[in-house]
Design an enzyme around this catalytic site. Structure first.
Site, mmCIF file in Angstrom:
data_model
loop_
_atom_site.group_PDB
_atom_site.id
_atom_site.type_symbol
_atom_site.label_atom_id
_atom_site.label_comp_id
_atom_site.label_asym_id
_atom_site.label_seq_id
_atom_site.Cartn_x
_atom_site.Cartn_y
_atom_site.Cartn_z
ATOM 1 N N THR A 26 63.070 117.542 -7.497
ATOM 2 C CA THR A 26 63.828 116.296 -7.637
ATOM 3 C C THR A 26 65.168 116.388 -6.926
ATOM 4 O O THR A 26 66.040 115.552 -7.132
ATOM 5 C CB THR A 26 64.056 115.960 -9.125
ATOM 6 O OG1 THR A 26 64.623 117.094 -9.792
ATOM 7 C CG2 THR A 26 62.760 115.577 -9.795
ATOM 8 N N ARG B 138 57.297 123.852 13.838
ATOM 9 C CA ARG B 138 58.369 123.446 14.753
ATOM 10 C C ARG B 138 59.027 122.248 14.089
ATOM 11 O O ARG B 138 58.429 121.182 13.970
ATOM 12 C CB ARG B 138 57.835 123.101 16.143
ATOM 13 C CG ARG B 138 57.128 124.262 16.822
ATOM 14 C CD ARG B 138 56.699 123.943 18.248
ATOM 15 N NE ARG B 138 57.854 123.957 19.161
ATOM 16 C CZ ARG B 138 58.400 122.889 19.727
ATOM 17 N NH1 ARG B 138 57.906 121.675 19.454
ATOM 18 N NH2 ARG B 138 59.424 122.997 20.539
ATOM 19 N N GLU C 105 65.910 125.828 -4.606
ATOM 20 C CA GLU C 105 65.127 126.032 -3.401
ATOM 21 C C GLU C 105 65.738 127.092 -2.496
ATOM 22 O O GLU C 105 66.931 127.399 -2.581
ATOM 23 C CB GLU C 105 64.987 124.728 -2.598
ATOM 24 C CG GLU C 105 66.177 124.331 -1.749
ATOM 25 C CD GLU C 105 67.285 123.637 -2.507
ATOM 26 O OE1 GLU C 105 68.453 123.958 -2.203
ATOM 27 O OE2 GLU C 105 67.000 122.816 -3.376
ATOM 28 N N SER D 61 64.325 114.264 -1.274
ATOM 29 C CA SER D 61 64.936 113.606 -0.119
ATOM 30 C C SER D 61 64.127 113.812 1.153
ATOM 31 O O SER D 61 64.144 112.971 2.054
ATOM 32 C CB SER D 61 66.360 114.121 0.088
ATOM 33 O OG SER D 61 67.169 113.852 -1.039
ATOM 34 N N ASP E 85 74.737 119.115 -11.992
ATOM 35 C CA ASP E 85 73.675 120.045 -11.649
ATOM 36 C C ASP E 85 74.157 121.161 -10.730
ATOM 37 O O ASP E 85 73.664 122.288 -10.795
ATOM 38 C CB ASP E 85 72.518 119.287 -10.999
ATOM 39 C CG ASP E 85 71.714 118.475 -12.006
ATOM 40 O OD1 ASP E 85 72.047 118.516 -13.206
ATOM 41 O OD2 ASP E 85 70.761 117.793 -11.590
#
Length: 282
Positions: free
Chosen positions: A171, A158, A131, A176, A56
């Site tokens: 995913t 914060r 992301e 995580s 990936d």
């Protein structure tokens, strides 16, 4: 059909697989470029298809290299988990030989553009498939970041970091961090703090049609796109995240199923197998 061969030369097995398969690929395709250092800008290369060798991570780098000119991708999985990389090396040549590859089903995935502004200066502008994240940097104090959505101020986090993820990225790091898994074809963004210092700050899912603005109250915070650091913030910097004009395109063989991938990659298959074995008994 014109193809680009891509992969990470530093990853074990990539160059060996390319050397073995290149002559066979050349029987069915015209190889117009090969790039195994993950550095070349591929936006101007005239090609119909990209074949990516690796896992990936190699696919994420290929998406970044193609920038605003995404070609359909066949992913040859030489990695381990591989949510995106679905073809095995043994499947590649029969697929090129037996199918009109560009007519095969394909999944198209949301991508995000990220701009880092310092005053009126645009410091960096890049595209992400998984992301956009900003996280605490040295000396590793709590990160303060104010989030606005479509010019409406939402909250000030914060935390140790903040992630804005696509459904494909749900995913990866979002998983995580305790965020939700989104079906890959949704047009949505997951906003998830890392180790938030307020218990009420939970992951939020919103539309990909919105514009997300982050105001950094902290300096020395690395800005990460698909796991790669692209800049370091100064206090007062602004990050603007929104839908990219291009979508990432992945060739899928007939019979591909998103939930099948989740079952196999996340080990969800046990109970389903037990149900299948017990079906019809009693």
């Amino acid at each position: 059909m014109r193809v680009i061969l891509l992969g990470n030369a530093e990853r074990q097995g990539v160059l060996e697989a390319v050397v073995r398969l290149r002559p066979k690929i050349a029987k069915y395709c015209t190889i117009v470029a090969e790039e195994f250092r993950c550095e070349q800008d591929l936006e101007r290369v005239e090609a119909d298809l990209a074949i990516v060798f690796g896992g990936d991570g190699s696919i994420l780098r290929a998406a970044a290299q193609m920038r605003n000119r995404q070609r359909p991708v066949i992913s040859v999985n030489l990695g381990t988990l591989g949510f995106l990389a679905t073809f095995t090396p043994e499947m590649l040549i029969p697929t090129l030989r037996d199918y009109d590859v560009l007519s095969l089903p394909r999944e198209e995935y949301l991508m995000l553009t990220c701009q880092l502004w310092r005053g009126e200066q645009l410091v960096v502008e890049k595209t992400a498939l998984n992301e956009v994240a900003v996280q605490s940097g040295p000396p590793y104090r709590v990160l303060e970041v104010e989030l606005s959505v479509d010019d409406e101020r939402i909250t000030t986090y914060r935390c140790d970091g903040l992630i804005l993820s696509t459904p494909i990225g749900s995913t990866a790091r979002i998983l995580s961090a305790g965020g939700p898994i989104l079906r890959s074809d949704l047009d949505a963004v997951v906003i998830s703090p890392i180790s938030a210092h307020t218990l009420s700050h939970r992951p939020v899912v919103d539309s990909a049609n919105r514009i997300y603005r982050l105001l950094l109250r902290s300096a020395n915070a690395p800005v990460m796109l698909d796991g790669q650091a692209v800049a370091t913030t100064e206090s007062g910097d602004r990050i603007v995240v929104q839908r990219a004009p291009e979508r990432f395109k992945m060739i899928k063989l007939p019979g591909f199923s998103y939930y099948r991938t989740l079952r196999e990659k996340l080990g969800w298959g046990g109970r389903l197998e037990s149900v299948d074995k017990n079906r019809g008994k009693g």
